[in-house]
Every structure is written in structure tokens, then in C-alpha cells.
Design an enzyme around this catalytic site. Structure first.
Site, PDB file in Angstrom:
ATOM      1  N   HIS A 168       0.791  -1.340   0.086  1.00 36.12           N
ATOM      2  CA  HIS A 168      -0.142  -0.262  -0.031  1.00 36.12           C
ATOM      3  C   HIS A 168       0.748   1.417   0.253  1.00 36.12           C
ATOM      4  CE1 HIS A 168      -3.567   2.575   1.094  1.00 36.12           C
ATOM      5  NE2 HIS A 168      -4.228   1.520   1.267  1.00 36.12           N
TER       6      HIS A 168
ATOM      7  N   GLY B 201       3.547  22.798   9.389  1.00 41.07           N
ATOM      8  CA  GLY B 201       4.672  21.961   9.654  1.00 41.07           C
ATOM      9  C   GLY B 201       5.678  22.715   8.826  1.00 41.07           C
TER      10      GLY B 201
ATOM     11  N   HIS C  72       9.499  14.735   8.475  1.00 42.95           N
ATOM     12  CA  HIS C  72      10.042  14.497   9.599  1.00 42.95           C
ATOM     13  C   HIS C  72      11.229  13.182   8.458  1.00 42.95           C
ATOM     14  CE1 HIS C  72      10.759  11.958  13.340  1.00 42.95           C
ATOM     15  NE2 HIS C  72      10.254  13.201  13.850  1.00 42.95           N
TER      16      HIS C  72
ATOM     17  N   ALA D 277       9.457   9.984  10.422  1.00 40.78           N
ATOM     18  CA  ALA D 277       8.147  10.251  10.754  1.00 40.78           C
ATOM     19  C   ALA D 277       6.998  10.181   8.917  1.00 40.78           C
ATOM     20  CB  ALA D 277       6.761  11.118  11.537  1.00 40.78           C
ATOM     21  N   GLY D 278       7.658  11.222   8.037  1.00 44.06           N
ATOM     22  CA  GLY D 278       7.573  11.626   7.027  1.00 44.06           C
ATOM     23  C   GLY D 278       6.316  12.482   7.336  1.00 44.06           C
TER      24      GLY D 278
END
Lengths: 322, 322
Positions: free
Chosen positions: A93, A174, A179, A182-183
Site C-alpha cells: 500500500h 509544519g 520528518h 515519520a514522514g
């Protein structure tokens, strides 16, 4: 909008549903930590979770009032960010982040606008607290080209990073780079979605791809259907993995019939189907009513619905509801 | 067992369902009087009614606690006896009385034994108050040969009268001859029943008869299925009229498929199907799940059920339930 339910009948409680999709479906210990983190919290309830090793993804369904839901989701982000590095994540996915997608869905005593407000508030919080770029999508999107989740995650995290670097895809909240572990996160508001997968008795990915294209809206198929081909982890079967974004207009049985017809054309049998997460009763009921040719069906012929309604009336009259 | 719900959460209320079948489905004013008589009564609720001119019959579904239900049903008997003379009643559906059949069904916080007790109490009351012979059936039957409703109403009111005159079929309560205008009543206790009719694109009653025999338990068909052929009032179609007495063992789609297969064999199409009265959500959901080949379905994937459960938990915790 936020309300405490103390001293009021349960039925009057504001309910929003959040369906965080987390990029981990293989490491059982991590999934267990994620699930444990949001169980038994005051004011919210984990209604369901399901992990899929092929997708390498866990989908949780949590309901609650906006304040309690926010608290639960921040706890989930804490745990997910601690345990998952999306840059080394691999799965069938597509994904852009550790907490990949997070939609808010109105359930009771709440409007879509309320969910949009919550998505924006929560997106801002996530960006500030963790330094994660947040993209608002669907009803919460700030530009038309960001409504569709597929557009945001085109090329997955790697593709999105490239677009961020070029300056063409700045996040809504942001930093303008992902990140490190954490992307990014897509956070939005939408109506109820049904995640429905059909597994085919073949290992031929080309057949799953052809059927996905025939079925999905994007390529001229049925309205309100997203579909991608997925290779199942046991390697012997492939899957047409679908999201039905408006089951009232494109009912689940119509989608199933079309997949079946296309598979049959290619000499392939349906192995089985799968529902991921929760489904509204009426979506399955409508499917049965159609298949059984019950032409004059009235929704109030469902016993459980009638009794729930009476309960609600009585609860309202007992609670001195405002 | 009988309880008032004042000051208690609604969910904890005892609920029994009564499904009186009244022998009138053509005179609209009479049906309206019947329906009005049981609407808006304290402690009970009319959940549904449906009238059928071919069957010449009205089926009402009322729920409530035993005391409130008894009050509602006596009001219904009063009105039905005043307005309907069953001895001049004609319809496709066999009948023995003005209030022809009255089953009690356990719904919540109540056992089948409680429903049997209520059937006997209420049967005794009807016999004493109106002078109507009452036959207890199904779970409330006093002898094995009276369990099946079909046995009691063999030959309809006329046949039953003959058997009463011979002294072979004394009622459980009341006089040993029928009431001059109200006939007799069968009163019983049973689990949930689904009244499901399939209309055929033919006026050939022989085909409906053949299919009814193939489908029904009595003649070696599917378990838990009763079926009779019925000529529809517009004269252009016939119907296979069925009762499914255990939908958990013989699901509704299995019955539909068999009727369809038998009709197709005879070159006849299904015009449409019909549900009379109420149906539990799970009966339709199970049908959809099977048709869609969802092999690993869990009932707790139904959103509404999960939310209702949470409501019930909260209601319980708010109400200081004993």
C-alpha cells in the site's frame, strides 16, 4: 460543540469517528503497542482495528467527542513515531508517513464543518508538536488539487519529498521537509468510506491491474470507487483493493458484481472478499435488499433500528435534554 | 419480570414483541381503527403494521413490557371484535379468527419461558373476557401436536369448528365452540420469524404450489421454512408466501435462491420479493455477507452495532442500574 456526557443520556453525546491508518502491519508487538495505547481512554472508544501484512498497514477506528478523540490520537502519534521508521517501511500500500492518513468522519450530533474544524486544529497541533508536515485533504482540503488523497501521495513519501524540495507542494502546516522517520501526514474530513477488497484466484498482477482500472472512477469505471491492485503476501493471489467513497450512490454489491464479471471474462474466480474496518449496517442491508429483489423495502422494517429509536426517544425524555 | 422504566436507562427495559395477525386487509377504515387503537399507548410501541388485500390480513408489530403489552393487545381485541366478522371473511390466507394468531417473541432482558408465561396468562384473559376459544402454539403449546400453527388451523375456522364439535380439539382456554363472529385465536411464543414472499411472473397457481412444496420443510425442502401458494389480488401473478422460522440456520438468501432456481426451471421469472413486518438487521446483513463472499466477516464490524453497545454501556453506567 465539545461536550461532557456526565448526567446526560448517552444518545445525545457528540460523536466523531477517526480512522488513523498507521504504516505497520507486520510486527505484531508494534501493532499491539499501538492498539493498547488507545484502549480504555476516557471519552473515546476503539471500535475496531485491523492489520494487514501485505499492505503493511494497520487501520484503527476510534470514536469520541472532539476533545477526547484529540487526546487519544496524540497518544497514538506518540507511540507510532517512537516505534516506526517510515523511511525503511515497505508494503503493497502506498504511504507518505508513519501515521499515514487520518480522516475525521461525522457520526452523531456533529456536522462535516465540525469535522473540518477538528482536522485543521489537529493538523496544526501535529505539525507543531512533532515537526511533521501535514496536508489537509478531502472536505478539509485548502485547494481543489489536494482534495484527493491520491494526489497528495503520488510517488509515495519519496515522490512527495521531491515535490516539497521543488517548492511545488508546501504542506498546510509544519516544515517544508519530511520528518526524518515519520514522514508526512494527510489529515482530513470525509463521509463514511467502505474499504472493500476482492481477492482473485490468480497470481497474475496484470489481471488485478486491469480490473482495478475497469472499476475505478479515475479511469471511467463506477462513480465513487478508488481501486488499486495489490499482491497478497502469500504470493499465490492478487487483490483488487478498493475504497467506496459513497455507498449510497455506488452500492457495494454493484462493485462486487462488476469485479466478478471482469474476473469471469478472464477465466478467473473470486477467492473471497474482505471488509477492512467498520461498515454502516445500511450499506450491507441495501445490498441484501437489492439481491433479494425486495422492491418495497422500508428502512423502518429493520427491528434493531426501530428499537434503537425508541430507546433514544426514552433516553431523551429521561435525561431532561436541553 | 414486569418493570416500569421510570428513572432507569431505556436499555435496561424488558422488551417483548407481539405480532397480532388480524383478519382484515381490505377495508381501509377498519385497518385505520385497528392501527389507531394501539398507537401512542404508554409503555408499548407500535413498530410496524402492514395490510395485504390478497391475504385480507393485517400484521401489527408491537413491543413493550409485559404489562403494557397486555393492555395494548386487549384494546386491539376490543376494536377487532367490534368491527370484524370472521365468518364472512374471505382471503387467500387461511384463518381461524378475527385476531387470528398472536405470538409473543423475546427481545430484550427476557427469556422464552417468560414469553410462554405471558402467552398463557394472556390466552386465559382473552378466553374469559371475550368467550373466545384459545389454542396455545409453538413454545407455549400444551401438546406436541399443537406446536405447529398449521395443525391448529387445518381446514381453517370451519375445519377447526368441526373438530371442536367432534370433541377431538378442545381449546386450552375458553368455550368448546367458536365465538359467533370472532372465531378462535392461536396464541403462542416463538423466536423471531421472517415473513418473506416471492411474487412470480405468472398467473399459474400450479407453479406456485410446486415451488412451495419444493421449498418447505414439511415436504422435504429446506429446514425451518413454511410455504403456501397465494393468488395475488390483481390476478396476474402468483406468490410463494413463506415463513422462515430460524433464519440463523436457513438464511433468507438460501430460500430466495431455491425459489429462483425452481422458477427458472419452469421458465418463470421472479417479479419481486416482499418482507412483511420487521426483520432483524443481522438476517439481512448475513445475506449480504454471503452474497459478497466476505469470508472473515465479524458482526462487530457493523458500526451501528458498536455504537449502540457503547451507548448501552454508558446508559448502564449513568443509570445506577441495579
Amino acid at each position: 460543540m465539545v461536550g461532557s456526557n456526565t448526567g446526560r443520556a448517552a444518545k445525545t453525546m457528540t460523536l466523531i469517528q477517526a480512522v488513523p491508518n498507521v504504516s505497520e502491519g507486520r510486527r505484531h508487538d508494534v501493532v499491539a503497542r499501538l492498539v493498547d495505547s488507545v484502549q480504555n481512554l476516557p471519552g473515546s472508544r476503539l471500535l475496531d482495528y485491523s492489520s494487514d501484512p501485505s499492505h503493511n498497514r494497520t487501520v484503527l477506528t476510534i470514536v469520541g467527542d472532539p476533545r477526547a478523540l484529540t487526546e487519544a490520537l496524540l497518544i497514538l502519534y506518540d507511540v507510532a513515531i517512537e516505534l516506526i521508521d517510515v523511511t525503511i517501511h515497505q508494503g503493497e500500500h502506498p504511504r507518505i508517513g508513519t501515521v499515514d492518513v487520518l480522516p475525521f468522519v461525522p457520526i452523531r450530533n456533529v456536522s462535516m464543518d465540525d469535522c473540518v474544524t477538528l482536522a485543521k486544529q489537529f493538523g496544526n497541533t501535529v505539525a507543531n508538536r512533532y515537526g511533521i508536515p501535514v496536508y489537509l485533504y478531502e472536505c478539509a482540503a485548502t485547494r481543489p488539487e489536494r482534495r484527493a488523497l491520491e494526489s497528495i501521495r503520488r510517488g509515495q513519501l519519496e515522490g512527495l519529498t521531491e515535490r516539497m524540495n521543488k517548492g511545488t507542494w508546501q504542506p498546510d502546516f509544519g516544515p517544508s521537509s519530511p520528518h526524518p522517520t515519520a514522514g508526512a501526514s494527510a489529515i482530513g474530513a470525509r463521509t463514511t468510506l467502505i474499504a472493500f477488497n476482492v481477492n482473485l484466484e490468480t497470481d497474475d498482477m496484470e489481471i488485478a491491474s486491469q480490473i482495478a482500472r475497469t472499476v475505478r472512477t479515475r479511469d471511467g469505471g463506477l462513480p465513487h470507487v478508488k481501486a488499486i491492485p495489490v499482491r497478497l503476501i502469500d504470493q499465490t493471489r492478487v487483490q483488487v483493493s478498493m475504497n467506496l467513497t459513497d455507498y449510497t450512490r455506488t452500492p457495494i454489491h454493484r462493485v462486487f458484481k462488476l469485479v466478478k464479471r471482469e474476473a469471469t471474462k478472464r477465466g478467473v474466480k473470486i477467492a473471497e472478499s474482505e471488509l477492512v474496518g467498520l461498515i454502516p449496517a445500511e450499506a450491507l442491508i441495501a445490498s441484501a435488499v437489492s439481491t433479494l429483489k425486495i422492491t418495497k423495502f422500508r428502512p423502518d422494517q429493520v427491528l434493531d433500528a426501530q428499537i434503537a429509536e425508541w430507546d433514544a426517544d426514552l433516553a431523551g425524555s429521561l435525561s431532561g435534554e436541553r
